[in-house]
Design an enzyme around this catalytic site. Structure first.
Site, PDB file in Angstrom:
ATOM      1  N   HIS A 263       8.249 -30.072  10.927  1.00  0.00           N
ATOM      2  CA  HIS A 263       7.637 -28.805  10.511  1.00  0.00           C
ATOM      3  C   HIS A 263       6.555 -29.039   9.457  1.00  0.00           C
ATOM      4  CE1 HIS A 263      10.544 -26.817  12.942  1.00  0.00           C
ATOM      5  NE2 HIS A 263      11.546 -27.371  12.274  1.00  0.00           N
TER       6      HIS A 263
ATOM      7  N   ASP B 191       0.856  -1.188   0.000  1.00  0.00           N
ATOM      8  CA  ASP B 191       0.000   0.000   0.000  1.00  0.00           C
ATOM      9  C   ASP B 191       0.894   1.240   0.000  1.00  0.00           C
ATOM     10  OD1 ASP B 191       0.889   0.273   2.600  1.00  0.00           O
ATOM     11  OD2 ASP B 191      -1.099   0.180   3.526  1.00  0.00           O
TER      12      ASP B 191
ATOM     13  N   THR C 165       2.434  -1.759   9.050  1.00  0.00           N
ATOM     14  CA  THR C 165       2.793  -2.697  10.127  1.00  0.00           C
ATOM     15  C   THR C 165       3.099  -4.098   9.619  1.00  0.00           C
ATOM     16  OG1 THR C 165       0.519  -3.429  10.434  1.00  0.00           O
ATOM     17  CG2 THR C 165       1.236  -1.505  11.734  1.00  0.00           C
TER      18      THR C 165
ATOM     19  N   CYS D 272       3.212  -3.215   4.056  1.00  0.00           N
ATOM     20  CA  CYS D 272       2.332  -2.122   4.472  1.00  0.00           C
ATOM     21  C   CYS D 272       2.959  -1.484   5.698  1.00  0.00           C
ATOM     22  CB  CYS D 272       0.901  -2.609   4.710  1.00  0.00           C
ATOM     23  SG  CYS D 272       0.651  -3.690   6.130  1.00  0.00           S
TER      24      CYS D 272
ATOM     25  N   HIS E 265      11.015 -23.187   9.053  1.00  0.00           N
ATOM     26  CA  HIS E 265      10.032 -23.874   9.900  1.00  0.00           C
ATOM     27  C   HIS E 265       8.603 -23.804   9.362  1.00  0.00           C
ATOM     28  CE1 HIS E 265      12.610 -23.802  13.846  1.00  0.00           C
ATOM     29  NE2 HIS E 265      13.254 -24.308  12.804  1.00  0.00           N
TER      30      HIS E 265
END
Ligand code: RB5
Length: 148
Positions: free
Chosen positions: A133, A8, A67, A65, A98
């Site tokens: 995993h 964004d 965060t 973005c 993982h």
């Protein structure tokens, strides 16, 4: 490698820097925008990247973005997507080793560009370790059964 990228307005500057770096390294990059810093809604740029992964048009995706959370929440709605939010190189390595992540999400407002590029490089070179995993990944999409 074929890599899909999207962001964004908060991630635009980072996307441009990461895209340039990847092209310089010889990768094929599908840029799904955004293409400037005007305010936009991040899901509009996440869906095309997630579809590229689901449809196997790209090996890996990169989403950015402010965060890193909005883009990863959106991407992880796709069954074939495993998107990991990263803020340092060790996490970028671990989401491959993982979690077999196929998309990395980056928080542009909380990491600098140099570190973001390093995380992308680590993400693209680390290998999934399989074994226990894989068993855990298989359980991500399995139905949760419990009694009450
Ligand atoms: C945009 O201001 C911001 O909300 C967005 O970049 C992101 O952080 C959302 O998760």
């Amino acid at each position: 490698m074929r890599i899909a990228i999207g962001c964004d307005h908060a991630g635009y500057e980072y996307k441009e820097a990461i895209k340039g770096h990847l092209i310089e390294k010889g990768h094929e990059v599908s840029d799904h925008g955004t293409h400037d810093t005007s305010s936009v809604d991040y899901p509009d740029f996440v869906h095309p990247v997630s579809k590229d992964i689901s449809d196997q048009h790209a090996h890996y995706g990169i989403l950015i973005c402010g965060t890193g959370n909005g883009v990863s929440m959106t991407a992880n709605k796709y069954k074939e997507v495993r998107c990991g939010l990263c803020w340092n190189a060790e996490i970028a390595q671990l989401i491959r080793q993982h979690n077999n992540a196929n998309i990395i999400s980056l928080p542009a407002r909380f990491v600098d560009i140099k570190d973001a590029i390093q995380m992308v490089d680590v993400f693209l070179s680390a290998q999934f370790e399989g074994g226990r995993h894989q068993r855990r990944i298989d359980k991500i999409t399995s139905e949760i059964k419990f009694s009450c």
